[in-house]
Design a protein around this motif. Structure first.
Motif, mmCIF file in Angstrom:
data_model
loop_
_atom_site.group_PDB
_atom_site.id
_atom_site.type_symbol
_atom_site.label_atom_id
_atom_site.label_comp_id
_atom_site.label_asym_id
_atom_site.label_seq_id
_atom_site.Cartn_x
_atom_site.Cartn_y
_atom_site.Cartn_z
ATOM 1 N N ARG A 42 0.849 -1.269 -0.161
ATOM 2 C CA ARG A 42 -0.114 0.087 0.021
ATOM 3 C C ARG A 42 0.754 1.484 0.016
ATOM 4 O O ARG A 42 0.626 2.255 -0.783
ATOM 5 N N THR A 92 2.085 2.540 -3.382
ATOM 6 C CA THR A 92 1.246 3.076 -4.281
ATOM 7 C C THR A 92 1.212 4.861 -3.809
ATOM 8 O O THR A 92 0.657 5.487 -4.638
ATOM 9 N N ASN A 113 1.960 13.039 -2.137
ATOM 10 C CA ASN A 113 0.526 12.890 -1.561
ATOM 11 C C ASN A 113 0.685 12.367 0.228
ATOM 12 O O ASN A 113 -0.272 12.181 0.644
ATOM 13 N N LYS A 163 -7.328 3.882 2.914
ATOM 14 C CA LYS A 163 -8.312 4.678 2.113
ATOM 15 C C LYS A 163 -7.478 4.887 0.828
ATOM 16 O O LYS A 163 -8.316 5.121 -0.345
ATOM 17 N N ASN A 164 -6.315 5.538 1.115
ATOM 18 C CA ASN A 164 -5.791 5.978 -0.126
ATOM 19 C C ASN A 164 -4.862 5.378 -1.002
ATOM 20 O O ASN A 164 -4.182 5.894 -2.148
ATOM 21 N N ALA A 165 -4.405 3.806 -0.717
ATOM 22 C CA ALA A 165 -3.715 3.234 -1.478
ATOM 23 C C ALA A 165 -4.498 2.615 -2.650
ATOM 24 O O ALA A 165 -4.946 1.466 -2.651
ATOM 25 N N ASN A 166 -4.374 3.336 -3.879
ATOM 26 C CA ASN A 166 -4.956 2.999 -5.019
ATOM 27 C C ASN A 166 -3.911 2.698 -5.995
ATOM 28 O O ASN A 166 -2.880 3.383 -6.191
ATOM 29 N N GLY A 167 -4.311 1.954 -6.947
ATOM 30 C CA GLY A 167 -3.566 1.619 -8.189
ATOM 31 C C GLY A 167 -2.262 0.749 -7.775
ATOM 32 O O GLY A 167 -2.299 0.188 -6.725
#
Lengths: 489, 424
Positions: free
Chosen positions: B349, B352, B357, B369-373
């Motif tokens: 996580r 990413t 950010n 919540k913010n670990a995208n991609g």
């Protein structure tokens, strides 16, 4: 004869050695009468010095305590010169009393009696010192010299505490706190310091293995209620301590040797008529039972070789001063037996898992309370002398407790005050403010018993105590809570 | 050991300071050992931080002005922020021993060959799974301060103050003591975290250098390599503890321990004496003013990232068959497989998250919540791959290097670029 007149400078200890070397070699006494307690302390200071001509333990074969003069036969006493030794003479009453016993009661020829006193007050008139180191002292100088001598005793290891007690020597190879903690498993321990900076520990009311059996061996109506019962631990040198159990059950006023079932090495010392002697014998017997407690507490440290209690036979020889006929070999074996008992007994479970140890050394919070109790003890004992001017035998520990801790008294609500009383008494004895004595009291059950008391030690202390008491009363009456703690200032 | 005692009275200064602080450590031990009879002694960390705490209070309470005139000790001549392995330690100045000598080390060196009655500490061996680790029993009782009282270098009041400080310290467990000993302001905590980050970075570099120079040797004798891996983990862990970001996972952090300590010492019903309380309040900032301060809060992500990275790389390796009987592995035995796998997941996580950010206040919830991609670095090799021997050890180590490089470049270097590394 003034052997030397040095009023200032020089080491007090070496002066004592020079003084007694001269007095002893000039008189070559058969007996040395040591006036209790400081006479014995000065002899101990002397005999343990490397340059003393008459060294310990051999010197103790000649020493008789002034308290045990009556136990000697006139015939034995008359066989040679007697040298009465004391550290200081204010009025000369102590020496004069000893001479009275020797001459009037024991028939000793007066010419055979010599007196050696280290320091003599200018007003000393009741006896004449044959040998003195410092004489014609004014009161203020006498006080100063006395303080120096007491400092010397304290430096050597609180010598005023142990004249009639059996002690063992312990070298420690662990931390001091670990050693103290081990002992404090047997009772509430208070560590405190002498004015010479030596560390002492007083353990109050330690557990006693076989309390019932102890009482069965004593006369009917003997009691341990309110008896002085403690273990004193005294720093002699760095990493070396003396452990001195103290226990004085009260015994009925009239007892005979047949009333006791104690070990033969002690029962042989009992008297038909001398109840003071019997009281001391019981004290030794009871204290020996506390050795079991001591060795129980130290058994773990002994198993780990962290402490090494030593009980050489020579260390018991000072007991001859009080009991000239004591069998030291048997006594030594008896003491050794407790070492093994303590190590192996199953009664170890009686020891507390959490040692209770309070620090009342100089700058600690408890030190002020200890100081207050010490001064209150002196105040009460001084008052007691005023109350009983003809019979200044002092107060028992029970009487002191009532005066200090009863409802409405200053220390009544302070839990720590009671264990501190034991430490305060030790400090007061060590500073020669008070002295233990023996007297009789009628208990609640109507039986008159011989008991341990404490009283003010000498005229100088009494005069100081009265002055402080007066100052206290004035301050109290002004409603001022500040106390003057400076004795003699 | 030589602290340049040619300087006049310097030995006395060091010795007296050691007695004063040693007494506080003794009072702590005295109180603790009565409450917990099974306690054998105190760790060196505990004692070091107890003395640092005592020093802070002493410096605050002992106002130089009247004391100097009366010849009383005021300054103890100690630097409170000498950076040693894990940050701030108290130390004496030495013109000879690389500038500074930790106070505890000075005291222990004096103890060598000394009689028990004069020692500062007695040492007791304590067996750990990875070998013996001594604990210390403080020995400086109040009696030992008497020479300072008699020479009027200290007053009775001073000794009582120290006694009260020591008694207050005995209310705290080891973790609470260490936390309140080493933290007091946001700036100090920030410096301490940055120190851990920079040390971690050094050890990572040393580890990979060692591996590249000894790659075949490691496979037959992994002990030395295990030690490197352990060091990387220990700095990462200390950093994460100090940032507070481990609290959500392990329930444990300096922040939490600090807060517990503050509550025990300063709350309404606390038995701590008023004067000591006032001094503590003057010296120690509140928990929130340290950990919610931007100086500290913004380092949360970096602390968490390096911890996840070390759990994954050091943890996975030390749990593998090759390293299983090394001391490093024994030290990490409490880090179980599940924690390592969770660490790997969290690391993925973290990978990413772009540098721009990074949050002002980091929490694990935020990360989830913010670990995208996709991760910005290859994270394809898992702990199980190594343990099942699907991936060789050296390949695994090589794989983790890229992860380390990414974290250092993006999350560590931007924070530590101005740290001086010359102090230890």
């Amino acid at each position: 004869m003034i052997i030397s007149s040095s009023q200032s400078g020089g080491d007090t200890s070496s002066s004592i050695v020079r003084f007694l070397n001269a007095a002893l070699s000039k008189t070559e006494p058969l007996w040395i009468v040591a006036t209790e307690r400081k006479g014995t302390a000065i002899l101990r200071t002397y005999s343990e010095a490397p340059d003393a001509l008459f060294q310990a333990p051999a010197i103790w074969d000649k020493v008789i305590s002034s308290e045990s003069l009556r136990r000697m036969s006139g015939e034995d006493l008359n066989r040679g010169t007697i040298l009465i030794v004391d550290e200081a003479m204010f009025s000369g009453r102590g020496a004069s009393n000893a001479i009275k016993i020797l001459v009037d009661e024991k028939g000793v020829e007066r010419e055979k009696i010599k007196i050696a006193v280290y320091a003599v007050h200018e007003n000393a008139s009741e006896a004449q010192a044959d040998f003195r180191w410092i004489g014609q002292l004014s009161t203020s100088m006498y006080r100063r010299v006395r303080e120096q001598i007491l400092g010397c005793f304290q430096q050597k290891g609180s010598l005023l505490l142990d004249t009639e007690h059996i002690e063992i020597s312990v070298g420690i190879k662990c931390g001091r706190s670990e050693f103290f903690r081990a002992l404090c498993r047997s009772g509430v321990g208070i560590s405190h310091e002498t004015t010479a900076g030596r560390l002492n520990l007083t353990i109050n009311d330690p557990i006693l293995v076989g309390e019932k059996e102890l009482l069965l061996k004593l006369p009917k109506y003997a009691t341990i209620r309110n008896a002085v019962k403690k273990i004193r631990v005294v720093e002699r040198m760095e990493d070396k301590f003396a452990i001195i159990p103290i226990f004085y059950p009260s015994i009925p006023k009239e007892t005979k040797p047949d009333d006791y079932s104690i070990d033969s090495c002690l029962s042989a010392l009992l008297s038909e008529s001398d109840q003071d002697a019997n009281f001391h014998v019981v004290g030794i017997f009871a204290a020996l039972q506390l050795f079991q407690t001591v060795f129980m507490s130290l058994s773990e440290l002994m198993n780990q070789n962290k402490v090494d209690p030593v009980i050489p036979e020579e260390s018991l020889r000072h007991m001859k001063a009080l009991f000239p006929t004591i069998n030291l070999k048997k006594l030594h074996a008896y003491v050794q037996n407790f070492r093994e008992l303590g190590r192996t007994t199953k009664a170890k479970k009686l020891l507390s898992d959490k040692p209770v140890h309070f620090d009342a050394t100089t700058a600690s919070e408890n030190a002020s309370l200890l100081n207050d109790i010490h001064l209150s003890v002196i105040k009460e004992l001084a008052s007691a002398m005023d109350d009983y001017p003809r019979k200044p035998k002092g107060l028992t520990i029970g009487e002191l407790k009532k005066k200090l801790f009863a409802e409405g008294q200053p220390f009544s609500r302070i839990e720590l005050a009671k264990p501190l009383l034991g430490a305060a008494l030790d400090r007061a004895i060590d500073q020669a403010d008070i002295i233990p004595d023996i007297d009789c009291r009628v208990f609640d059950d109507g039986i008159e018993r011989v008991v341990r008391t404490f009283r003010i030690d000498g005229e100088i202390v009494l005069s100081d105590a009265r002055r402080i008491t007066t100052l206290w009363t004035e301050i109290d009456s002004l409603g001022n809570s500040n106390r003057c703690h400076n004795r003699g200032e | 050991m030589n602290l340049d005692f040619n300087r006049e009275d310097y030995y006395d200064t060091c010795f007296n300071a050691s007695l004063i602080l040693g007494y506080v450590a003794y009072k702590r031990w005295d109180g603790l050992s009565l409450s917990y009879p099974v306690l054998q002694g105190l760790s060196k960390f505990d004692i070091d931080k107890t003395m640092r705490f005592a020093l802070k209070l002493w410096n605050e309470a002992m106002i130089p002005d009247p004391r100097k005139k009366e010849g009383l000790i005021c300054s103890l001549g100690i630097k409170p922020d000498h950076n040693d392995k894990h940050g701030h330690r108290i130390a004496f100045a030495s013109s000879i021993e690389k500038g500074w000598k930790p106070v505890l080390d000075f005291m222990q060196s004096l103890d060598n060959g000394e009689k028990e009655a004069k020692r500062f500490f007695l040492s007791k061996p304590k067996e750990k799974s990875y070998g013996p680790k001594d604990v210390l029993v403080p020995q400086v009782d109040q009696h030992r301060l008497n020479p300072l009282l008699r020479s009027r270098r200290l007053t009775t009041d001073d000794v009582r103050f120290l006694e009260k400080v020591g008694s207050a310290c005995s209310l705290l467990d080891a973790f609470e003591m260490i936390s309140i000993g080493r933290h007091e302001t946001a700036a100090g905590t920030r410096d301490s975290i940055l120190w851990e980050l920079s040390r971690w970075k050094e050890w990572v570099a040393d580890t990979y250098n060692y591996v590249s120079e000894n790659s075949s040797y490691i496979l037959s004798s992994p002990s030395e390599a295990a030690n490197y891996l352990w060091q990387c983990y220990s700095f990462a862990r200390e950093c994460a503890l100090k940032t507070g970001t481990l609290e959500e996972i392990t329930g444990f952090s300096d922040r939490k321990n600090y807060n517990n300590a503050i509550l025990k010492l300063l709350s309404e019903g606390s038995p701590v004496e008023e004067r000591v309380k006032r001094t503590i309040k003057a010296v120690q900032c509140s928990t929130s003013s340290i950990w919610k301060d931007a100086q500290v809060a913004t380092l949360g992500f970096a602390g968490f990232a390096i911890w996840c990275c070390s759990v994954f790389s050091s943890g996975t390796l030390l749990k593998s068959k090759l390293f299983s009987s090394t001391q490093g592995a024994m030290r990490l035995e409490k880090l179980d497989a599940e924690l390592i796998k969770n660490g790997y997941d969290d690391l993925k996580r973290c990978m990413t998250i772009d540098r721009s950010n990074i949050p002002a206040v980091f929490t694990r919830d935020w990360l989830i919540k913010n670990a995208n991609g996709l991760p910005l670095v290859d994270m394809s090799i898992t702990p199980e791959d190594l343990w099942a021997e699907r991936c060789p050890v050296l390949e695994f180590i090589s794989h983790t290097k890229a992860i380390h490089d990414h974290i250092i470049e993006n999350f560590v270097d931007p924070e530590v670029f101005d740290i001086s590394l010359n102090e230890a």
